[in-house]
Write a protein that holds these residues in place. Structure first.
Motif, PDB file in Angstrom:
ATOM      1  N   THR A 133       0.840  -1.189   0.000  1.00 15.48           N
ATOM      2  CA  THR A 133       0.000   0.000   0.000  1.00 15.48           C
ATOM      3  C   THR A 133       0.878   1.242   0.000  1.00 15.48           C
ATOM      4  O   THR A 133       2.083   1.175   0.248  1.00 15.48           O
ATOM      5  CB  THR A 133      -0.925   0.018   1.219  1.00 15.48           C
ATOM      6  OG1 THR A 133      -0.129   0.084   2.426  1.00 15.48           O
ATOM      7  CG2 THR A 133      -1.774  -1.242   1.267  1.00 15.48           C
ATOM      8  N   GLU A 141      -8.620   1.313   4.987  1.00 12.18           N
ATOM      9  CA  GLU A 141      -9.635   0.381   4.511  1.00 12.18           C
ATOM     10  C   GLU A 141     -10.013  -0.574   5.639  1.00 12.18           C
ATOM     11  O   GLU A 141      -9.136  -1.158   6.284  1.00 12.18           O
ATOM     12  CB  GLU A 141      -9.122  -0.409   3.316  1.00 12.18           C
ATOM     13  CG  GLU A 141     -10.131  -1.393   2.751  1.00 12.18           C
ATOM     14  CD  GLU A 141      -9.582  -2.139   1.550  1.00 12.18           C
ATOM     15  OE1 GLU A 141     -10.249  -3.087   1.091  1.00 12.18           O
ATOM     16  OE2 GLU A 141      -8.492  -1.769   1.063  1.00 12.18           O
ATOM     17  N   ASP A 239     -19.105   5.160   5.881  1.00 10.05           N
ATOM     18  CA  ASP A 239     -18.120   4.336   5.183  1.00 10.05           C
ATOM     19  C   ASP A 239     -18.817   3.239   4.377  1.00 10.05           C
ATOM     20  O   ASP A 239     -19.709   2.547   4.895  1.00 10.05           O
ATOM     21  CB  ASP A 239     -17.148   3.682   6.172  1.00 10.05           C
ATOM     22  CG  ASP A 239     -16.371   4.713   6.981  1.00 10.05           C
ATOM     23  OD1 ASP A 239     -16.404   5.895   6.605  1.00 10.05           O
ATOM     24  OD2 ASP A 239     -15.741   4.335   7.988  1.00 10.05           O
ATOM     25  N   SER A 241     -17.680   0.014   1.700  1.00 12.86           N
ATOM     26  CA  SER A 241     -16.594  -0.766   1.101  1.00 12.86           C
ATOM     27  C   SER A 241     -17.181  -2.030   0.483  1.00 12.86           C
ATOM     28  O   SER A 241     -18.122  -2.627   1.022  1.00 12.86           O
ATOM     29  CB  SER A 241     -15.538  -1.151   2.140  1.00 12.86           C
ATOM     30  OG  SER A 241     -14.938  -0.002   2.707  1.00 12.86           O
ATOM     31  N   ARG A 243     -15.928  -5.606  -2.195  1.00 14.81           N
ATOM     32  CA  ARG A 243     -14.849  -6.336  -2.855  1.00 14.81           C
ATOM     33  C   ARG A 243     -15.448  -7.486  -3.664  1.00 14.81           C
ATOM     34  O   ARG A 243     -16.352  -8.187  -3.207  1.00 14.81           O
ATOM     35  CB  ARG A 243     -13.870  -6.887  -1.832  1.00 14.81           C
ATOM     36  CG  ARG A 243     -12.689  -7.648  -2.438  1.00 14.81           C
ATOM     37  CD  ARG A 243     -11.818  -8.298  -1.353  1.00 14.81           C
ATOM     38  NE  ARG A 243     -11.411  -7.322  -0.372  1.00 14.81           N
ATOM     39  CZ  ARG A 243     -11.625  -7.460   0.937  1.00 14.81           C
ATOM     40  NH1 ARG A 243     -12.230  -8.517   1.395  1.00 14.81           N
ATOM     41  NH2 ARG A 243     -11.209  -6.523   1.769  1.00 14.81           N
ATOM     42  N   ASP A 261     -11.414  -3.773  -5.428  1.00 17.98           N
ATOM     43  CA  ASP A 261     -11.889  -3.164  -4.180  1.00 17.98           C
ATOM     44  C   ASP A 261     -12.461  -1.776  -4.460  1.00 17.98           C
ATOM     45  O   ASP A 261     -11.920  -1.019  -5.281  1.00 17.98           O
ATOM     46  CB  ASP A 261     -10.749  -3.038  -3.165  1.00 17.98           C
ATOM     47  CG  ASP A 261     -10.390  -4.356  -2.520  1.00 17.98           C
ATOM     48  OD1 ASP A 261      -9.540  -5.059  -3.099  1.00 17.98           O
ATOM     49  OD2 ASP A 261     -10.954  -4.683  -1.479  1.00 17.98           O
ATOM     50  N   ASN A 263     -13.747   1.592  -2.097  1.00 21.33           N
ATOM     51  CA  ASN A 263     -13.830   2.173  -0.758  1.00 21.33           C
ATOM     52  C   ASN A 263     -14.241   3.634  -0.862  1.00 21.33           C
ATOM     53  O   ASN A 263     -13.631   4.403  -1.611  1.00 21.33           O
ATOM     54  CB  ASN A 263     -12.479   2.086  -0.034  1.00 21.33           C
ATOM     55  CG  ASN A 263     -12.091   0.665   0.310  1.00 21.33           C
ATOM     56  OD1 ASN A 263     -12.593   0.088   1.259  1.00 21.33           O
ATOM     57  ND2 ASN A 263     -11.187   0.091  -0.481  1.00 21.33           N
ATOM     58  N   ILE A 265     -14.676   6.293   2.017  1.00 24.77           N
ATOM     59  CA  ILE A 265     -14.541   6.506   3.456  1.00 24.77           C
ATOM     60  C   ILE A 265     -14.632   7.992   3.735  1.00 24.77           C
ATOM     61  O   ILE A 265     -13.790   8.772   3.284  1.00 24.77           O
ATOM     62  CB  ILE A 265     -13.204   5.948   3.979  1.00 24.77           C
ATOM     63  CG1 ILE A 265     -13.119   4.445   3.658  1.00 24.77           C
ATOM     64  CG2 ILE A 265     -13.059   6.174   5.471  1.00 24.77           C
ATOM     65  CD1 ILE A 265     -11.795   3.825   4.034  1.00 24.77           C
TER      66      ILE A 265
END
Length: 283
Positions: A133, A141, A239, A241, A243, A261, A263, A265
Motif C-alpha cells: 500500500t 480500509e 463508510d 466498502s 470487494r 476493491d 472504498n 470513506i
C-alpha cells in the motif's frame, strides 16, 4: 475529509511440471528440512490448529519461521473488535498507530513514521495480498472478510523492502473457493446511532471457477460538537466498502486470481481541520 479509492489486483501463478495420477501434496520439504506450503493454496487448505504465515514470501508454520510475529485470524479480528488499523494496536504488542485524517503514523517498537506527510519515509510497510500500500496513507480500509493479519516486528528489509525498518504488516484476504456455497453476515448497533453491516458470499461455478463478494457498511453520528462557522456534521462516519474476487484454476499448475476493491470513506472532518476558519461574511 473524504477518501475515495478504487483498486484492483491480479495474481497469476503458473508452474511447469510432469503430471501425475495422484494429487500433488500441498506440503513439501526444502533443503533445510523445513516444511513449506504452496502460498496460492495455503488459505484454502490449512491444517487444524497450525498457524501459517507468509513472512518469507512463502507459506510456513509460525513455529518454524525465524521472525517475531503476531498473527490474527479473521475470527480473532471479530472477537477482539479489530475493525481497522487503529484497533490493531490494541490487539498486538509493540505497535502504535496515530491517525490524522488520511495519514497514519505507524510504529513498531518505536520505529516507523513520525508525522503524516508523504515526503517523510516510513519504517512500517503494509501489504494486502502481496501488494504494497502507499506508505503512511490509504491504510484505513476496514478489515472485513480477512483470512489473517500478520504483524512482523523488527527489520524486514529482505522480504518486505526498504520501508520496513521497524516491521511489516501482511493482510491476507479470504480467497474464493470451489468447494461449496458459503458465507457469513454480521450486524451491529451501538450508541451515537452506530450501525455496522458486514458480510460475504462465496459462489462456486464448477470445479475450476469461483466468485466471492464481500462488503462492509458503517454509519455513526458525531460524538463532539464544533462551535463557530462550520457547516455540515463534523465527526459523522459514512463508510462504504465492497470487494469482488474471481478465481479460475483450470489445472493444478495454473491459478488466476482477480480482485477489485471499492472504498468510500468519509472521515467527517477532524478537530485539527478548518472548522475554526472564518467565513467571508465574518471578515
Amino acid at each position: 475529509m473524504r477518501n475515495f479509492l478504487v483498486s484492483a489486483s491480479v495474481c497469476a501463478l503458473m508452474t511447469a511440471g510432469v503430471a501425475h495420477a495422484q494429487t500433488a501434496p500441498l506440503n513439501t520439504s526444502d533443503s533445510t528440512g523445513q516444511t513449506t506450503t504452496d502460498p496460492a493454496a495455503a488459505a484454502d487448505a490449512q491444517p487444524d490448529g497450525e498457524i501459517v504465515v507468509t513472512a518469507e514470501r512463502r507459506s510456513t508454520s509460525l513455529q518454524r519461521a525465524p521472525v517475531a510475529a503476531s498473527v490474527l485470524t479473521g475470527e480473532d479480528l471479530v472477537r477482539k473488535g479489530v475493525n481497522g488499523v487503529e484497533q490493531l494496536q490494541f490487539a498486538t504488542p509493540s505497535l502504535t498507530v496515530n491517525t490524522a485524517g488520511q495519514g497514519n503514523a505507524f510504529n513498531i517498537r518505536g520505529i516507523g513514521k513520525t508525522e503524516q506527510s508523504s515526503s517523510i519515509g516510513v519504517g512500517v510497510i503494509t501489504y494486502r495480498d502481496g501488494v504494497a500500500t502507499f506508505p503512511g496513507y490509504l491504510q484505513s480500509e476496514p478489515y472485513y472478510d480477512i483470512a489473517s493479519v500478520e504483524v512482523l516486528r523488527g527489520p524486514q528489509g529482505t522480504f518486505a523492502g526498504g520501508n520496513a525498518t521497524g516491521g511489516a504488516v501482511f493482510i491476507n484476504e479470504v480467497n474464493p473457493s470451489t468447494d461449496r456455497v458459503k458465507g457469513y453476515a454480521l450486524a451491529q448497533y451501538g450508541n451515537y446511532n452506530q450501525i455496522k453491516l458486514q458480510g460475504a458470499l462465496n459462489i462456486p461455478g464448477g470445479d475450476t471457477l469461483a466468485i466471492r463478494f464481500a462488503g462492509n457498511l458503517e454509519h455513526r453520528d458525531t460524538f463532539y460538537n464544533v462551535s463557530g462557522p462550520w457547516t455540515g456534521n463534523p465527526g459523522d462516519r459514512r463508510d462504504y466498502s465492497a470487494r469482488a474476487s474471481i478465481l479460475w484454476q483450470p489445472t493444478l499448475q495454473i491459478r488466476v486470481l482477480l480482485k477489485g476493491d471499492y472504498n468510500n470513506i468519509n472521515y467527517g472532518g477532524i478537530p485539527a481541520s478548518n472548522a475554526y476558519t472564518l467565513t467571508t461574511g465574518d471578515l
